[in-house]
Design a protein around this motif. Structure first.
Motif, PDB file in Angstrom:
ATOM      1  N   ASN A  32     -11.777   1.431   7.592  1.00 54.50           N
ATOM      2  CA  ASN A  32     -11.394   0.999   6.238  1.00 54.50           C
ATOM      3  C   ASN A  32     -12.616   0.804   5.357  1.00 54.50           C
ATOM      4  O   ASN A  32     -12.616   1.194   4.180  1.00 54.50           O
ATOM      5  CB  ASN A  32     -10.584  -0.293   6.308  1.00 54.50           C
ATOM      6  CG  ASN A  32      -9.122  -0.045   6.665  1.00 54.50           C
ATOM      7  OD1 ASN A  32      -8.517   0.918   6.190  1.00 54.50           O
ATOM      8  ND2 ASN A  32      -8.556  -0.895   7.497  1.00 54.50           N
TER       9      ASN A  32
ATOM     10  N   SER B  62      -6.127   4.218   4.368  1.00 56.13           N
ATOM     11  CA  SER B  62      -5.744   2.889   4.846  1.00 56.13           C
ATOM     12  C   SER B  62      -4.376   2.909   5.520  1.00 56.13           C
ATOM     13  O   SER B  62      -4.175   2.303   6.576  1.00 56.13           O
ATOM     14  CB  SER B  62      -5.739   1.901   3.677  1.00 56.13           C
ATOM     15  OG  SER B  62      -5.352   0.613   4.105  1.00 56.13           O
ATOM     16  N   VAL B  63      -3.439   3.624   4.914  1.00 53.47           N
ATOM     17  CA  VAL B  63      -2.088   3.713   5.480  1.00 53.47           C
ATOM     18  C   VAL B  63      -2.124   4.454   6.817  1.00 53.47           C
ATOM     19  O   VAL B  63      -1.505   4.020   7.806  1.00 53.47           O
ATOM     20  CB  VAL B  63      -1.130   4.410   4.493  1.00 53.47           C
ATOM     21  CG1 VAL B  63       0.182   4.774   5.187  1.00 53.47           C
ATOM     22  CG2 VAL B  63      -0.856   3.503   3.297  1.00 53.47           C
TER      23      VAL B  63
ATOM     24  N   LEU C 149       2.313   1.670  -3.537  1.00 54.57           N
ATOM     25  CA  LEU C 149       1.274   2.123  -4.469  1.00 54.57           C
ATOM     26  C   LEU C 149       0.923   3.579  -4.237  1.00 54.57           C
ATOM     27  O   LEU C 149       0.722   4.351  -5.186  1.00 54.57           O
ATOM     28  CB  LEU C 149       0.025   1.252  -4.325  1.00 54.57           C
ATOM     29  CG  LEU C 149       0.097  -0.166  -4.907  1.00 54.57           C
ATOM     30  CD1 LEU C 149      -1.182  -0.930  -4.588  1.00 54.57           C
ATOM     31  CD2 LEU C 149       0.322  -0.108  -6.422  1.00 54.57           C
ATOM     32  N   LEU C 150       0.846   3.985  -2.967  1.00 51.21           N
ATOM     33  CA  LEU C 150       0.506   5.373  -2.650  1.00 51.21           C
ATOM     34  C   LEU C 150       1.576   6.325  -3.153  1.00 51.21           C
ATOM     35  O   LEU C 150       1.261   7.374  -3.742  1.00 51.21           O
ATOM     36  CB  LEU C 150       0.320   5.519  -1.136  1.00 51.21           C
ATOM     37  CG  LEU C 150      -0.020   6.934  -0.630  1.00 51.21           C
ATOM     38  CD1 LEU C 150      -1.326   7.419  -1.254  1.00 51.21           C
ATOM     39  CD2 LEU C 150      -0.102   6.952   0.885  1.00 51.21           C
TER      40      LEU C 150
ATOM     41  N   ASN D 143      -6.408   6.795  -4.548  1.00 53.79           N
ATOM     42  CA  ASN D 143      -5.514   7.580  -3.689  1.00 53.79           C
ATOM     43  C   ASN D 143      -6.163   7.847  -2.326  1.00 53.79           C
ATOM     44  O   ASN D 143      -5.497   7.771  -1.285  1.00 53.79           O
ATOM     45  CB  ASN D 143      -5.171   8.902  -4.377  1.00 53.79           C
ATOM     46  CG  ASN D 143      -4.204   9.744  -3.558  1.00 53.79           C
ATOM     47  OD1 ASN D 143      -3.015   9.450  -3.462  1.00 53.79           O
ATOM     48  ND2 ASN D 143      -4.728  10.808  -2.964  1.00 53.79           N
TER      49      ASN D 143
ATOM     50  N   ARG E   2       0.819  -1.206   0.000  1.00 53.14           N
ATOM     51  CA  ARG E   2       0.000   0.000   0.000  1.00 53.14           C
ATOM     52  C   ARG E   2       0.861   1.267   0.000  1.00 53.14           C
ATOM     53  O   ARG E   2       0.545   2.255  -0.673  1.00 53.14           O
ATOM     54  CB  ARG E   2      -0.941  -0.011   1.209  1.00 53.14           C
ATOM     55  CG  ARG E   2      -2.200  -0.851   1.016  1.00 53.14           C
ATOM     56  CD  ARG E   2      -3.033  -0.892   2.270  1.00 53.14           C
ATOM     57  NE  ARG E   2      -2.421  -1.775   3.271  1.00 53.14           N
ATOM     58  CZ  ARG E   2      -2.696  -1.715   4.567  1.00 53.14           C
ATOM     59  NH1 ARG E   2      -3.514  -0.796   5.042  1.00 53.14           N
ATOM     60  NH2 ARG E   2      -2.115  -2.552   5.408  1.00 53.14           N
TER      61      ARG E   2
ATOM     62  N   LEU F 284      -6.020   4.516  -0.339  1.00 58.06           N
ATOM     63  CA  LEU F 284      -4.663   4.175   0.092  1.00 58.06           C
ATOM     64  C   LEU F 284      -4.186   5.101   1.213  1.00 58.06           C
ATOM     65  O   LEU F 284      -3.584   4.655   2.190  1.00 58.06           O
ATOM     66  CB  LEU F 284      -3.704   4.244  -1.093  1.00 58.06           C
ATOM     67  CG  LEU F 284      -3.861   3.135  -2.153  1.00 58.06           C
ATOM     68  CD1 LEU F 284      -2.952   3.423  -3.348  1.00 58.06           C
ATOM     69  CD2 LEU F 284      -3.540   1.769  -1.560  1.00 58.06           C
ATOM     70  N   THR F 285      -4.473   6.410   1.067  1.00 61.12           N
ATOM     71  CA  THR F 285      -4.052   7.362   2.097  1.00 61.12           C
ATOM     72  C   THR F 285      -4.717   7.048   3.435  1.00 61.12           C
ATOM     73  O   THR F 285      -4.057   6.980   4.479  1.00 61.12           O
ATOM     74  CB  THR F 285      -4.412   8.798   1.676  1.00 61.12           C
ATOM     75  OG1 THR F 285      -3.774   9.100   0.427  1.00 61.12           O
ATOM     76  CG2 THR F 285      -3.967   9.803   2.730  1.00 61.12           C
TER      77      THR F 285
END
Length: 282
Positions: A89, A50-51, A15-16, A44, A12, A47-48
């Motif tokens: 999430n 989730s991270v 990818l981000l 985006n 992740r 991912l943002t």
């Protein structure tokens, strides 16, 4: 012991970073292709979020474990944080899908206020169950592994979800108990004090009843032979209640551990011996 960073988290992050860099590198490309741009913005966003949720989860769990490293902790804080992270999430997945198809989440939520209220009424039980589940997870009243009795159900807690307590009963069946029942029914936590004490209750008709001395004389040698009992603690038999039709007895013993399996075996052995004794005397 520190839990290693998961591969999914690393993926992740990569990818981000790659997606963020592409917004700068291929700005013209995205501006000319609205569908691809929306999908990229949606990805985006997910991912943002989730991270950040994963980092927050890691930091909170790390701080909690460090703070309670030298203590016996009975709470479900880590479980609660994990469930909240899961809900977060899911929420951002929905928001990201809206962005990906060109829907403004803010406008959508505003326009769906009335519908949302109707949904809240329809799914009221599930929503209150979920809130109750979160309260349970962040409490220290009981945790996974405890033996409880709630209403007519009793057994060992094997999981706590946002909807139910999953309890393994004496027949080894998984019983789903709604979280709301915890706050509306009497709940007994049999392992909250890490006690090995076992209480077995039984009833005998008046015409088939026996004195405490008679029961103690018969059961004493049998208890001494039971490998699951702590013989140094002894045992007691009491008359718990009496009516015109029956007498209720209570046997108290101490097991060698708080294991749910051992407690079930001891209870079964005691009741079998009582049954055997009554038949012999009959």
């Amino acid at each position: 012991m520190t839990k290693p960073i998961s591969i999914s988290f690393i993926v992740r992050i990569i990818l981000l970073i790659a997606l963020t860099a592409s917004f700068v590198q291929f700005e013209t490309f995205y501006m000319q292709r609205e569908i691809i741009r929306n999908m990229a913005y949606g990805l985006n966003t997910f991912l943002t979020a989730s991270v950040l949720i994963s980092i927050g989860h890691f930091i909170l769990v790390k701080l909690y474990n460090s703070r309670n490293e030298q203590q016996v902790v009975r709470g479900n804080f880590v479980l609660g944080i994990t469930r909240v992270a899961t809900v977060g999430n899911v929420f951002f997945i929905i928001v990201s899908l809206m962005i990906a198809v060109g829907i403004n989440p803010k406008d959508f939520i505003t326009s769906m206020t009335i519908v949302a209220m109707a949904i809240a009424v329809i799914f009221r039980e599930y929503i209150t169950n979920m809130i109750s589940g979160l309260i349970i997870m962040f409490s220290d009243q009981f945790s996974v592994g405890d033996r409880i009795k709630i209403g007519e159900y009793q057994g060992k807690i094997v999981d706590i979800t946002l909807a139910n307590l999953v309890v393994r009963d004496e027949d080894d069946d998984a019983v789903m108990i709604p979280n709301n029942l915890v706050f509306t029914a009497t709940l007994v936590n049999k392992t909250s004090q890490k006690s090995n004490k076992i209480v077995v209750k039984f009833e005998l008709p008046i015409d088939r009843s026996f004195t405490v001395a008679e029961l103690e004389q018969y059961l004493s040698p049998l208890f001494q032979k039971n490998p699951n009992l702590d013989h140094s603690q002894g045992f007691t038999i009491k008359v718990a209640d009496m009516t015109k039709d029956y007498i209720k007895y209570k046997v108290e013993v101490s097991a060698i551990s708080s294991s749910n399996k051992i407690h079930q075996q001891v209870q079964s052995n005691i009741l079998n011996e009582i049954l055997q004794f009554t038949r012999m005397q009959g």
